[in-house]
Design a protein around this motif. Structure first.
Motif, PDB file in Angstrom:
ATOM      1  N   ASN A  86      51.792  40.374  38.471  1.00 25.62           N
ATOM      2  CA  ASN A  86      50.295  39.508  38.618  1.00 25.62           C
ATOM      3  C   ASN A  86      49.611  39.919  39.513  1.00 25.62           C
ATOM      4  O   ASN A  86      48.298  39.999  39.281  1.00 25.62           O
ATOM      5  CB  ASN A  86      50.748  37.896  38.230  1.00 25.62           C
ATOM      6  CG  ASN A  86      51.361  37.740  37.080  1.00 25.62           C
ATOM      7  OD1 ASN A  86      51.251  38.325  36.137  1.00 25.62           O
ATOM      8  ND2 ASN A  86      51.862  36.304  36.838  1.00 25.62           N
ATOM      9  N   MET A 126      45.964  41.633  39.590  1.00 27.89           N
ATOM     10  CA  MET A 126      44.708  40.997  40.130  1.00 27.89           C
ATOM     11  C   MET A 126      44.240  41.973  41.343  1.00 27.89           C
ATOM     12  O   MET A 126      42.866  41.915  41.269  1.00 27.89           O
ATOM     13  CB  MET A 126      45.351  39.759  40.859  1.00 27.89           C
ATOM     14  CG  MET A 126      44.214  38.902  41.252  1.00 27.89           C
ATOM     15  SD  MET A 126      45.077  37.090  41.829  1.00 27.89           S
ATOM     16  CE  MET A 126      43.379  36.406  42.241  1.00 27.89           C
ATOM     17  N   THR A 128      41.804  44.142  39.259  1.00 30.57           N
ATOM     18  CA  THR A 128      40.704  43.606  38.707  1.00 30.57           C
ATOM     19  C   THR A 128      39.685  43.667  39.837  1.00 30.57           C
ATOM     20  O   THR A 128      38.358  43.962  39.846  1.00 30.57           O
ATOM     21  CB  THR A 128      40.811  42.134  38.093  1.00 30.57           C
ATOM     22  OG1 THR A 128      41.306  41.297  39.149  1.00 30.57           O
ATOM     23  CG2 THR A 128      41.763  42.055  36.979  1.00 30.57           C
ATOM     24  N   SER A 166      49.865  41.582  33.124  1.00 25.99           N
ATOM     25  CA  SER A 166      49.051  40.322  33.573  1.00 25.99           C
ATOM     26  C   SER A 166      47.932  39.944  32.684  1.00 25.99           C
ATOM     27  O   SER A 166      47.125  40.764  32.422  1.00 25.99           O
ATOM     28  CB  SER A 166      48.313  40.480  35.060  1.00 25.99           C
ATOM     29  OG  SER A 166      47.565  39.261  35.402  1.00 25.99           O
ATOM     30  N   ALA A 182      46.089  37.517  32.631  1.00 22.16           N
ATOM     31  CA  ALA A 182      44.768  36.937  33.332  1.00 22.16           C
ATOM     32  C   ALA A 182      43.768  38.175  33.763  1.00 22.16           C
ATOM     33  O   ALA A 182      42.750  38.325  33.638  1.00 22.16           O
ATOM     34  CB  ALA A 182      45.300  36.122  34.620  1.00 22.16           C
ATOM     35  N   ALA A 183      44.638  39.304  34.425  1.00 26.08           N
ATOM     36  CA  ALA A 183      43.968  40.334  34.648  1.00 26.08           C
ATOM     37  C   ALA A 183      43.324  41.139  33.663  1.00 26.08           C
ATOM     38  O   ALA A 183      42.049  41.533  33.496  1.00 26.08           O
ATOM     39  CB  ALA A 183      44.879  41.285  35.465  1.00 26.08           C
ATOM     40  N   VAL A 198      40.089  38.692  32.279  1.00 27.62           N
ATOM     41  CA  VAL A 198      39.180  38.905  33.364  1.00 27.62           C
ATOM     42  C   VAL A 198      38.439  40.305  33.049  1.00 27.62           C
ATOM     43  O   VAL A 198      37.231  40.388  33.472  1.00 27.62           O
ATOM     44  CB  VAL A 198      39.348  38.667  34.852  1.00 27.62           C
ATOM     45  CG1 VAL A 198      38.536  38.907  35.763  1.00 27.62           C
ATOM     46  CG2 VAL A 198      39.932  37.200  34.743  1.00 27.62           C
ATOM     47  N   THR A 199      39.313  41.335  32.967  1.00 26.72           N
ATOM     48  CA  THR A 199      38.589  42.806  32.975  1.00 26.72           C
ATOM     49  C   THR A 199      37.729  42.783  31.718  1.00 26.72           C
ATOM     50  O   THR A 199      36.516  43.398  31.720  1.00 26.72           O
ATOM     51  CB  THR A 199      39.738  43.734  32.610  1.00 26.72           C
ATOM     52  OG1 THR A 199      40.475  43.521  33.980  1.00 26.72           O
ATOM     53  CG2 THR A 199      39.034  45.094  32.504  1.00 26.72           C
ATOM     54  N   THR A 243      39.546  34.640  37.577  1.00 25.99           N
ATOM     55  CA  THR A 243      40.971  34.710  37.410  1.00 25.99           C
ATOM     56  C   THR A 243      41.758  33.294  38.025  1.00 25.99           C
ATOM     57  O   THR A 243      42.612  33.178  37.657  1.00 25.99           O
ATOM     58  CB  THR A 243      41.286  35.801  38.307  1.00 25.99           C
ATOM     59  OG1 THR A 243      40.487  36.894  38.119  1.00 25.99           O
ATOM     60  CG2 THR A 243      42.863  36.267  38.335  1.00 25.99           C
ATOM     61  N   THR A 300      45.750  31.753  37.761  1.00 20.92           N
ATOM     62  CA  THR A 300      46.491  32.303  38.707  1.00 20.92           C
ATOM     63  C   THR A 300      46.818  31.369  39.776  1.00 20.92           C
ATOM     64  O   THR A 300      46.036  30.486  39.916  1.00 20.92           O
ATOM     65  CB  THR A 300      46.000  33.598  39.284  1.00 20.92           C
ATOM     66  OG1 THR A 300      46.969  34.085  40.405  1.00 20.92           O
ATOM     67  CG2 THR A 300      44.642  33.321  40.126  1.00 20.92           C
TER      68      THR A 300
END
Length: 433
Positions: free
Chosen positions: A192, A196, A199, A236, A238-239, A242-243, A380, A384
């Motif tokens: 993760n 991150m 990103t 990830s 989350a990554a 967000v991307t 993010t 996270t």
């Protein structure tokens, strides 16, 4: 010139002397070799230039935070931390002779964070532990941005710092390819965090894309493709989210036909291959886990449980918080984690710090696109627990630099897409000390 010549002349004698003294101890001999090299560099380059190079090394090693690749393996201190401390220690004499320009919103947020970290720690049963954890937030959200703000590096150095971080993440990706794990973690402590850091590097590459031309822009595009691949293979979610969000935000902020066309074309291609990608993506890839594959179900259950526990803990002292402790990062939401530690008042201060790094994106500041890392971190943060990791805050510190005015000699020439960029009033409120 005299100092450089003297350094070159002294180098062989100092090296022989150090090795002779430590000839029976290999570890001490290695340390002596490094120390002698540092002293020679200090004499030859001077503290200002050497300090600048060492801070650049701190950005280069920021994405590299594997616990086995630290000064003390398994310890909390990374090589990036050491380089930051040493670099700014060398720069400090020169910095004390300069005026300090600080964004007022960042100053207010920093003061709130420091005050509440101290007060809440004194009100709990284990103040030393609470203060130990709380000072990590102070070190990252307050100290690191403050050091960069009082340094105020010139534009050329800022661009080198940006590339240093990107190159560090590319190195981490290269190592991940060699390792061949199902979920890439590269040289980071966790997949993760690897995603991150990706990103963050991608956000910095958006800055490079819009502020460069020719070969450097082509390099930025190639690096962006590699970094995006690393994000995907990190697993990830989350990554990945967000991307995608960043890809949608950029054309609206930049208002350029090229960026809008790129996102539109990318969206069409993504829709065409999405079904295929979901079917053939590895379960541990970001897309595979986003659709419920791999360890997604267990991770979701654990996060829901810890989120509920975190909310319950926050309700015990919602205004001033409960101080930070060993469970400070369990909630997997940095905003809730801050609220648990220093309450909604402290959360307000934390949001002010993030806002100070993000707001320049909507102005005409020459470095406004450096705000993208802060925006990416803010997005993010909802997914996270990476609250005080330096690999993020080094980039956010660069974002905050985009708030203060540049001096005349630092002003860049017209940017390649300036005619297509928004020209909003630049309203920068600063405190001059």
């Amino acid at each position: 010139m005299v100092g450089r010549v003297l350094a070159q002349a002294m180098w062989p004698f100092m090296l022989v002397a150090f090795v002779f003294v430590t000839r029976d101890q290999l570890l001490f001999a290695a340390a002596a070799f490094i120390l002698s090299g540092f002293l020679i560099a200090l004499i030859g380059l001077g503290p200002d230039r050497l300090g600048r190079y060492i801070v650049i090394a701190a950005l280069l090693t920021a994405p590299i935070n594997d616990k086995d690749l630290r000064p003390l393996p398994g310890g909390p201190v990374t090589f990036s931390d050491v380089f930051l401390l040493l670099g700014f220690a060398l720069l400090l004499p020169a910095l004390t002779r300069r005026g300090v320009v600080l964004p007022l919103d960042w100053v207010l947020g920093a003061l709130i964070i420091m005050f509440l970290v101290l007060i809440t720690a004194l009100l709990v049963e284990a103040p030393v532990e609470a203060l130990g954890y709380g000072t990590r937030l102070v070190a990252t959200a307050v100290v690191i941005p403050f050091l960069f703000l009082i340094w105020r590096p010139e534009r050329r150095t800022i661009e080198i710092l940006v590339w240093a971080y990107i190159v560090g993440q590319l190195g981490s990706i290269a190592w991940a390819v060699v390792e061949h794990h199902s979920r890439w973690d590269g040289l980071a402590t966790h997949p993760n965090f690897f995603g991150m850091a990706g990103t963050t590097a991608l956000a910095l590459l958006v800055h490079k894309w819009f502020t460069t031309t020719g070969r450097e822009r082509s390099l930025a595009l190639a690096a962006a493709v590699v970094v995006a691949g690393g994000i995907y293979m990190s697993g990830s979610r989350a990554a990945l989210i967000v991307t995608v969000v960043m890809a949608l935000i950029v054309p609206f902020v930049e208002r350029t036909s090229a960026s809008a066309f790129s996102v539109l074309a990318g969206g069409v291609i993504a829709l065409l291959v999405l079904q295929w990608a979901i079917r053939y993506a590895g379960e541990d890839s970001a897309l595979g886990r986003l659709t419920g594959g791999g360890t997604a179900e267990g991770s979701d259950t654990e996060r829901r449980d810890k989120l509920a526990i975190g909310i319950d803990k926050w309700t015990h002292s919602p205004i001033w918080g409960n101080a930070f402790d060993g469970t400070a990062l369990d909630a997997h939401n940095i905003y809730l984690e801050v609220a648990i530690g220093i309450g909604v008042v402290g959360l307000f201060g934390f949001l002010l710090v993030l806002w100070s790094g993000s707001r320049s994106l909507f102005t005409d500041h020459p470095l406004r696109r450096l705000s993208y890392p802060a925006v990416a971190f803010a997005a993010t943060g909802m997914l996270t627990n990476s609250l005080w990791d330096r690999f993020v805050w080094c980039a956010v510190a660069l974002s905050i630099l985009a708030v203060i005015p540049l001096t005349g000699e630092d002003l860049p020439p017209d940017e390649p897409d300036a005619q297509d960029s928004p020209s909003l009033p630049h309203d920068t409120k600063v405190a001059t000390l």
